[in-house]
Design a protein around this motif. Structure first.
Motif, PDB file in Angstrom:
ATOM      1  N   ILE A  58      75.986  64.665   4.823  1.00 37.25           N
ATOM      2  CA  ILE A  58      75.713  63.159   5.550  1.00 37.25           C
ATOM      3  C   ILE A  58      74.745  63.770   6.759  1.00 37.25           C
ATOM      4  N   GLY A  59      75.526  64.418   7.592  1.00 33.40           N
ATOM      5  CA  GLY A  59      74.808  65.000   8.583  1.00 33.40           C
ATOM      6  C   GLY A  59      73.591  65.202   8.307  1.00 33.40           C
ATOM      7  N   TYR A  60      72.981  65.449   7.747  1.00 32.94           N
ATOM      8  CA  TYR A  60      72.488  66.482   7.723  1.00 32.94           C
ATOM      9  C   TYR A  60      70.407  65.359   6.599  1.00 32.94           C
ATOM     10  N   THR A  61      70.820  64.818   5.849  1.00 30.80           N
ATOM     11  CA  THR A  61      70.560  63.990   4.729  1.00 30.80           C
ATOM     12  C   THR A  61      69.330  63.237   5.574  1.00 30.80           C
ATOM     13  N   LEU A  62      69.366  62.596   6.678  1.00 28.59           N
ATOM     14  CA  LEU A  62      67.856  61.412   6.716  1.00 28.59           C
ATOM     15  C   LEU A  62      67.239  62.198   7.660  1.00 28.59           C
ATOM     16  N   GLN A  63      67.911  63.774   8.306  1.00 29.52           N
ATOM     17  CA  GLN A  63      66.459  64.680   8.889  1.00 29.52           C
ATOM     18  C   GLN A  63      65.499  66.130   7.725  1.00 29.52           C
ATOM     19  N   VAL A  64      66.403  66.025   6.322  1.00 33.78           N
ATOM     20  CA  VAL A  64      65.836  66.630   5.662  1.00 33.78           C
ATOM     21  C   VAL A  64      64.961  65.285   4.838  1.00 33.78           C
ATOM     22  N   ARG A  65      65.160  64.162   5.669  1.00 36.42           N
ATOM     23  CA  ARG A  65      64.162  63.062   4.121  1.00 36.42           C
ATOM     24  C   ARG A  65      62.891  63.446   5.306  1.00 36.42           C
ATOM     25  N   GLU A  66      63.262  63.715   6.414  1.00 43.03           N
ATOM     26  CA  GLU A  66      61.996  63.913   7.908  1.00 43.03           C
ATOM     27  C   GLU A  66      60.791  65.051   7.176  1.00 43.03           C
ATOM     28  N   LYS A 219      82.273  71.484  15.560  1.00 39.90           N
ATOM     29  CA  LYS A 219      82.952  71.144  16.358  1.00 39.90           C
ATOM     30  C   LYS A 219      84.272  71.113  16.754  1.00 39.90           C
ATOM     31  N   PRO A 220      85.244  71.801  17.848  1.00 37.95           N
ATOM     32  CA  PRO A 220      86.326  73.121  17.580  1.00 37.95           C
ATOM     33  C   PRO A 220      87.536  72.528  16.779  1.00 37.95           C
ATOM     34  N   ARG A 221      87.772  73.439  16.025  1.00 32.01           N
ATOM     35  CA  ARG A 221      89.348  72.796  15.117  1.00 32.01           C
ATOM     36  C   ARG A 221      88.493  71.660  14.324  1.00 32.01           C
ATOM     37  N   ASN A 222      87.512  71.442  13.812  1.00 36.43           N
ATOM     38  CA  ASN A 222      87.228  71.027  13.018  1.00 36.43           C
ATOM     39  C   ASN A 222      86.017  71.426  11.947  1.00 36.43           C
ATOM     40  N   VAL A 223      85.820  70.836  11.286  1.00 39.70           N
ATOM     41  CA  VAL A 223      84.646  71.303   9.943  1.00 39.70           C
ATOM     42  C   VAL A 223      83.469  70.289  10.056  1.00 39.70           C
ATOM     43  N   HIS A 224      83.447  69.100  11.222  1.00 39.78           N
ATOM     44  CA  HIS A 224      82.084  69.056  11.189  1.00 39.78           C
ATOM     45  C   HIS A 224      81.117  69.371  11.951  1.00 39.78           C
ATOM     46  N   PHE A 225      79.898  69.115  12.391  1.00 34.78           N
ATOM     47  CA  PHE A 225      78.875  69.939  13.482  1.00 34.78           C
ATOM     48  C   PHE A 225      78.486  68.838  14.424  1.00 34.78           C
ATOM     49  N   LYS A 226      77.722  69.169  14.925  1.00 37.33           N
ATOM     50  CA  LYS A 226      77.705  68.604  16.373  1.00 37.33           C
ATOM     51  C   LYS A 226      75.774  68.503  15.668  1.00 37.33           C
ATOM     52  N   PRO A 227      75.476  67.301  16.908  1.00 33.07           N
ATOM     53  CA  PRO A 227      73.608  66.992  16.342  1.00 33.07           C
ATOM     54  C   PRO A 227      72.793  68.271  16.170  1.00 33.07           C
ATOM     55  N   ALA A 228      73.351  69.258  17.146  1.00 33.86           N
ATOM     56  CA  ALA A 228      72.779  70.343  16.568  1.00 33.86           C
ATOM     57  C   ALA A 228      72.549  71.302  15.622  1.00 33.86           C
ATOM     58  N   GLY A 229      73.981  71.294  15.008  1.00 31.32           N
ATOM     59  CA  GLY A 229      74.496  71.836  14.010  1.00 31.32           C
ATOM     60  C   GLY A 229      73.739  71.258  12.325  1.00 31.32           C
ATOM     61  N   SER A 230      73.829  70.193  12.781  1.00 23.83           N
ATOM     62  CA  SER A 230      73.747  69.230  11.382  1.00 23.83           C
ATOM     63  C   SER A 230      71.832  69.349  11.505  1.00 23.83           C
ATOM     64  N   ASP A 231      71.391  69.612  13.016  1.00 20.94           N
ATOM     65  CA  ASP A 231      69.941  69.601  12.632  1.00 20.94           C
ATOM     66  C   ASP A 231      69.277  70.982  12.305  1.00 20.94           C
ATOM     67  N   ALA A 232      70.185  72.235  12.183  1.00 17.03           N
ATOM     68  CA  ALA A 232      69.712  73.096  11.606  1.00 17.03           C
ATOM     69  C   ALA A 232      69.890  73.286  10.022  1.00 17.03           C
ATOM     70  N   LEU A 233      71.752  72.905  10.212  1.00 16.60           N
ATOM     71  CA  LEU A 233      71.765  72.763   8.291  1.00 16.60           C
ATOM     72  C   LEU A 233      70.079  72.209   7.463  1.00 16.60           C
ATOM     73  N   ALA A 234      70.222  71.043   8.265  1.00 16.47           N
ATOM     74  CA  ALA A 234      69.012  69.817   7.940  1.00 16.47           C
ATOM     75  C   ALA A 234      67.535  70.832   8.094  1.00 16.47           C
ATOM     76  N   LYS A 235      67.452  71.967   7.922  1.00 19.49           N
ATOM     77  CA  LYS A 235      65.920  72.825   8.533  1.00 19.49           C
ATOM     78  C   LYS A 235      65.938  73.479   7.588  1.00 19.49           C
ATOM     79  N   GLN A 236      67.560  74.851   6.875  1.00 19.63           N
ATOM     80  CA  GLN A 236      67.914  74.616   6.299  1.00 19.63           C
ATOM     81  C   GLN A 236      67.447  74.245   4.552  1.00 19.63           C
TER      82      GLN A 236
END
Length: 250
Positions: A58-66, A219-236
């Protein structure tokens, strides 16, 4: 004064215990953001891409769409509420809903992942009640996950779409609410890889991709990503999907 060292030790132990017991996981940024507009008008002349996965996707879908604008229509399950981005959860939930998600239309590429929900600790087998107790079960055992994934892959293959499995992203030490252990994604990914190899399905190794950058991306002690992480995943993800779209059909 002779008791002072014992007091200090007790305070330190209490401090560490309180840190470990603190609730670190606040959830996914993308799932909480109600301002995002997930509806779009697909171009009937473009191929259709389906992204299946949990809150990480969910964190990277919209960026992938772009990234794929003008190349493909990028969808994800939206549930029964038009602008609600659906979390595909664990493999048990995936099995219950996969036919509904696939029936929307003809898919050219399907990028999919299950794992993070399966490997989390819960109060009872198969439940979604979070647990921080390592003695409590995971939502799906490794054996159950493997069996479920085999069934899901069979349904995905029947669509005729090009399939891409994304490995489950890393879990950092100390992840709580629910408890997930760093070694769990490695074991579940290994089981999934065997299924993908047996079915000649491409693997997008997001675990290896993200692992060197967790301090900056996650994010610390967390499986979720910061915006920078979601953006990087989206590009990949967008790069891998683009390559799949451009590759000749076999």
């Amino acid at each position: 004064m002779k008791y002072l060292p014992n007091i200090i030790i007790a305070l330190l132990i209490g401090s560490f215990a309180s840190v470990d017991a603190a609730p670190p996981e606040a959830g996914s940024i993308a799932e909480k953001d109600t301002t995002q507009n997930w509806t779009f008008k697909p171009d009937p002349t473009l191929p259709n891409v389906l992204i299946l996965g949990d809150s990480i996707s969910i964190g990277y879908t919209l960026q992938v769409r772009e990234h794929l604008q003008g190349k493909a229509n990028v969808f994800r399950p939206m549930g029964r509420n038009e602008n609600r981005r659906e979390n595909c959860g664990g493999t048990t939930y995936g099995l219950e809903n996969i036919d509904r998600w696939l029936a929307v239309q003809k898919w050219d590429v399907i990028h999919f992942n299950w794992g993070l929900h399966d490997l989390k600790h819960v109060k009872a087998p198969g439940s979604s009640d979070k647990s921080n107790d390592p003695d409590d079960p995971t939502q799906a055992t490794l054996e159950e996950y493997t069996k479920n994934m085999q069934t899901i892959v069979g349904k995905l293959k029947a669509t005729g779409a090009k399939l891409i499995f994304a490995t489950t992203t890393p879990v950092v030490p100390g992840t709580r609410n629910p408890l997930r252990t760093p070694e769990a994604p490695v074991r579940y990914n290994a089981a999934a890889r065997k299924i993908m190899e047996a079915n000649n399905i491409q693997v997008n190794d997001l675990h290896a991709f993200a692992l060197p950058h967790l301090d900056q991306w996650q994010k610390p002690r967390n499986v979720h990503f910061k915006p920078a992480g979601s953006d990087a995943l989206a590009k990949q993800v967008a790069t891998v999907i683009t390559n799949a779209l451009e590759a000749p059909n076999q």
